[in-house]
Design an enzyme around this catalytic site. Structure first.
Site, PDB file in Angstrom:
ATOM      1  N   GLU A 230      63.177  38.206  61.772  1.00  0.00           N
ATOM      2  CA  GLU A 230      61.881  37.556  61.940  1.00  0.00           C
ATOM      3  C   GLU A 230      61.420  36.828  60.689  1.00  0.00           C
ATOM      4  O   GLU A 230      60.664  35.857  60.780  1.00  0.00           O
ATOM      5  CB  GLU A 230      60.831  38.605  62.330  1.00  0.00           C
ATOM      6  CG  GLU A 230      61.049  39.263  63.679  1.00  0.00           C
ATOM      7  CD  GLU A 230      60.815  38.311  64.838  1.00  0.00           C
ATOM      8  OE1 GLU A 230      59.897  37.481  64.752  1.00  0.00           O
ATOM      9  OE2 GLU A 230      61.570  38.395  65.820  1.00  0.00           O
ATOM     10  N   GLU A 239      54.089  32.492  59.307  1.00  0.00           N
ATOM     11  CA  GLU A 239      54.838  31.576  60.150  1.00  0.00           C
ATOM     12  C   GLU A 239      54.905  30.205  59.485  1.00  0.00           C
ATOM     13  O   GLU A 239      53.907  29.684  58.967  1.00  0.00           O
ATOM     14  CB  GLU A 239      54.146  31.472  61.510  1.00  0.00           C
ATOM     15  CG  GLU A 239      54.866  30.604  62.508  1.00  0.00           C
ATOM     16  CD  GLU A 239      54.214  30.644  63.876  1.00  0.00           C
ATOM     17  OE1 GLU A 239      54.553  29.790  64.703  1.00  0.00           O
ATOM     18  OE2 GLU A 239      53.375  31.543  64.092  1.00  0.00           O
ATOM     19  N   ASN A 277      46.461  40.459  69.830  1.00  0.00           N
ATOM     20  CA  ASN A 277      47.325  41.383  69.095  1.00  0.00           C
ATOM     21  C   ASN A 277      46.683  41.821  67.783  1.00  0.00           C
ATOM     22  O   ASN A 277      46.807  42.985  67.380  1.00  0.00           O
ATOM     23  CB  ASN A 277      48.687  40.752  68.840  1.00  0.00           C
ATOM     24  CG  ASN A 277      49.576  40.792  70.070  1.00  0.00           C
ATOM     25  OD1 ASN A 277      49.646  41.802  70.762  1.00  0.00           O
ATOM     26  ND2 ASN A 277      50.244  39.686  70.369  1.00  0.00           N
TER      27      ASN A 277
END
Length: 377
Positions: A230, A239, A277
Site C-alpha cells: 500500500e 495518497e 472510515n
C-alpha cells in the site's frame, strides 16, 4: 476502501560480515559466552537444521527436517566459532570448499571447516570457503541435505533461531524485532517508526498474538506485506494522486465532512480513506479523526492504529477480517480480498496480487516461518 497502491521496494542485501560473537545478538538473540544455547535453527519451509537419526557418530548427515524439539535440533554456538549439537560440531565433509560440499556432524577439532559466521542478511557463512550454508536443490523435503554454496541471497540460505526473537532483543514482545522491521523496510519514511508500531499494538492485543508462534509470525508478516504494498515499502504517508482527494467525502453521511471536502484522502499504512472510515476508526480508537484526519499523517502511533483497526475489525470487500483470515488459517489470499479484493482478486489485477504475495513470502522468510497455503485470491 479505494486507495492508491504502490509496489514494494526490493530489499537491499547487506554484505557486512559480523564476527561470530555477534551471531548471537543478531541471529539468535541470546548473549554471547563460551557456549550459548541457541535451540532450533529454522530455514526453508520453516523446517529445522537436524542431525539425522539423532546420532552423534562422526559423519552423520546434517539435514532439513520438521521441527520437533529434539536434541538432534538443539544447537549451541561456542566461543571458538563452531556450531554444536549432540556434543559435536557442524563440519564440512573432507574440508571441502567447493559448491555442493556437504555438511555433517564430527568431533570438534578446531579446523577451518568447522568455523561459521553470520552476515546481516542471515546467511551462515564458512569463512575459509567464503560460502553459505545452503539447502541442497532448494528442497523442503524431510532429509534434504545441507551443503555449502556460493552465497546467492536466496531463501534456501536464510536461517533463524525459531525459539527466540531473531534480530536482537525485543522488549515490546512483538514477534517482529526492530532489526527485522528495518530489514523489511530499508528505505522507509522516518515517519513510520518501529516504536510507533509497537505503541499501537495495545489497541488490538490479539494482533500477532493469537494461536501458535507460527500463526503469530504469519499474521505479522501478512499485515506488513499488505502495508508494504500500500505504501511503496513504507515510503508514502499520504495518497500520491491528489486529484482523488475531493472524491472521498460521502455527503450522504449525517455527520458530513467537517474537515473539508478534500480532507479524507488515503493516509497511513493501510491508506485510510473516506469520511465514514475516518469516523468509524476514530470512534473505535477514541480519537476524533473525523474532525482532524491529519493526525493520521502527523502521529506515527495513530497511523499504525488506523492500519490495525482495519486489519482487526473490517471485512472490506471480503467475508472476514484479515486478522481472522490468518488466525483461522484461511490463508494470505483472504487478507488481500478483505483489503482490496474488489479491484484485485479473481483475475482483476493479478500483478497487484503478486506484489502482495511476493512481499509476504519475503517477510515470512525474514521471520523464519513457512508462508502456509492459499496465498492468492
Amino acid at each position: 476502501m479505494p486507495r492508491q497502491s504502490f509496489r514494494g521496494l526490493s530489499l537491499a542485501r547487506s554484505a557486512v560480515v559480523l564476527a561470530v560473537g555477534a551471531l548471537l545478538a543478531t541471529l539468535f538473540a541470546v548473549p554471547a559466552s563460551a557456549a550459548d544455547p541457541v535451540g532450533q535453527i529454522t530455514g526453508l519451509g520453516g523446517k529445522c537444521v537436524d542431525v539425522a537419526g539423532a546420532s552423534n557418530a562422526n559423519g552423520t548427515p546434517v539435514q532439513l527436517y520438521d521441527c520437533n524439539g529434539s536434541a538432534a535440533q538443539s544447537w549451541t554456538v561456542a566461543g571458538d566459532g563452531t556450531l554444536r549439537a549432540l556434543g559435536k560440531c557442524l563440519d564440512i565433509v573432507d574440508r571441502g570448499t567447493a559448491d555442493g560440499s556437504l555438511v555433517q556432524l564430527w568431533d570438534c577439532g578446531g579446523g577451518a571447516n568447522q568455523k561459521w559466521v553470520v552476515n546481516s542478511a542471515r546467511d551462515i557463512v564458512n569463512p575459509q570457503a567464503n560460502k553459505c550454508l545452503d539447502v541442497k536443490d532448494r528442497s523442503t523435503a524431510n532429509g534434504a541435505r545441507l551443503q555449502i554454496w556460493t552465497c546467492t541471497g536466496q531463501s534456501n540460505q536464510k536461517w533463524t533461531a525459531a525459539g527466540t526473537t531473531p534480530g536482537g532483543g525485543n522488549p515490546s514482545g512483538f514477534v517482529v524485532s526492530e532489526s527485522q522491521f528495518n530489514q523489511m523496510f530499508p528505505s522507509r519514511n522516518p515517519f513510520y517508526t518501529y516504536s510507533g508500531l509497537t505503541a499501537a499494538l495495545s489497541a488490538y492485543p490479539g494482533f500477532a498474538n493469537s494461536g501458535s508462534d507460527t500463526v503469530k509470525r504469519q499474521e505479522a508478516a501478512a499485515f506488513l506485506a499488505n502495508v508494504s504494498h500500500e505504501t511503496g515499502g513504507l515510503v508514502y504517508v499520504v495518497e500520491q494522486n491528489t486529484a482523488n482527494y475531493p472524491h472521498y467525502c460521502d455527503p450522504n453521511q449525517s455527520y458530513g465532512c467537517p474537515a473539508g471536502q478534500a480532507a479524507y484522502y488515503g493516509r497511513g499504512p493501510i491508506q485510510l480513506s473516506w469520511n465514514f472510515n475516518y469516523k468509524a476508526a476514530g470512534d473505535a480508537l477514541g480519537i476524533n479523526l473525523l474532525a482532524d484526519p491529519w493526525r493520521v499523517e502527523r502521529e506515527s502511533a495513530v497511523a499504525w492504529k488506523t492500519g490495525l483497526w482495519y486489519w482487526n475489525t473490517q471485512n472490506g470487500p471480503g467475508t472476514m477480517t484479515p486478522h481472522n483470515a490468518m488466525v483461522n488459517q484461511a490463508g494470505f489470499g483472504q487478507t488481500i480480498r478483505s483489503i482490496n479484493g474488489s479491484l484485485e482478486c479473481d483475475g482483476r489485477n493479478p500483478a497487484q496480487v503478486q506484489s502482495r504475495v511476493t512481499n509476504y513470502q519475503r517477510f515470512t522468510q525474514i521471520l523464519g516461518v513457512a508462508p502456509g497455503n492459499n496465498l492468492y485470491c
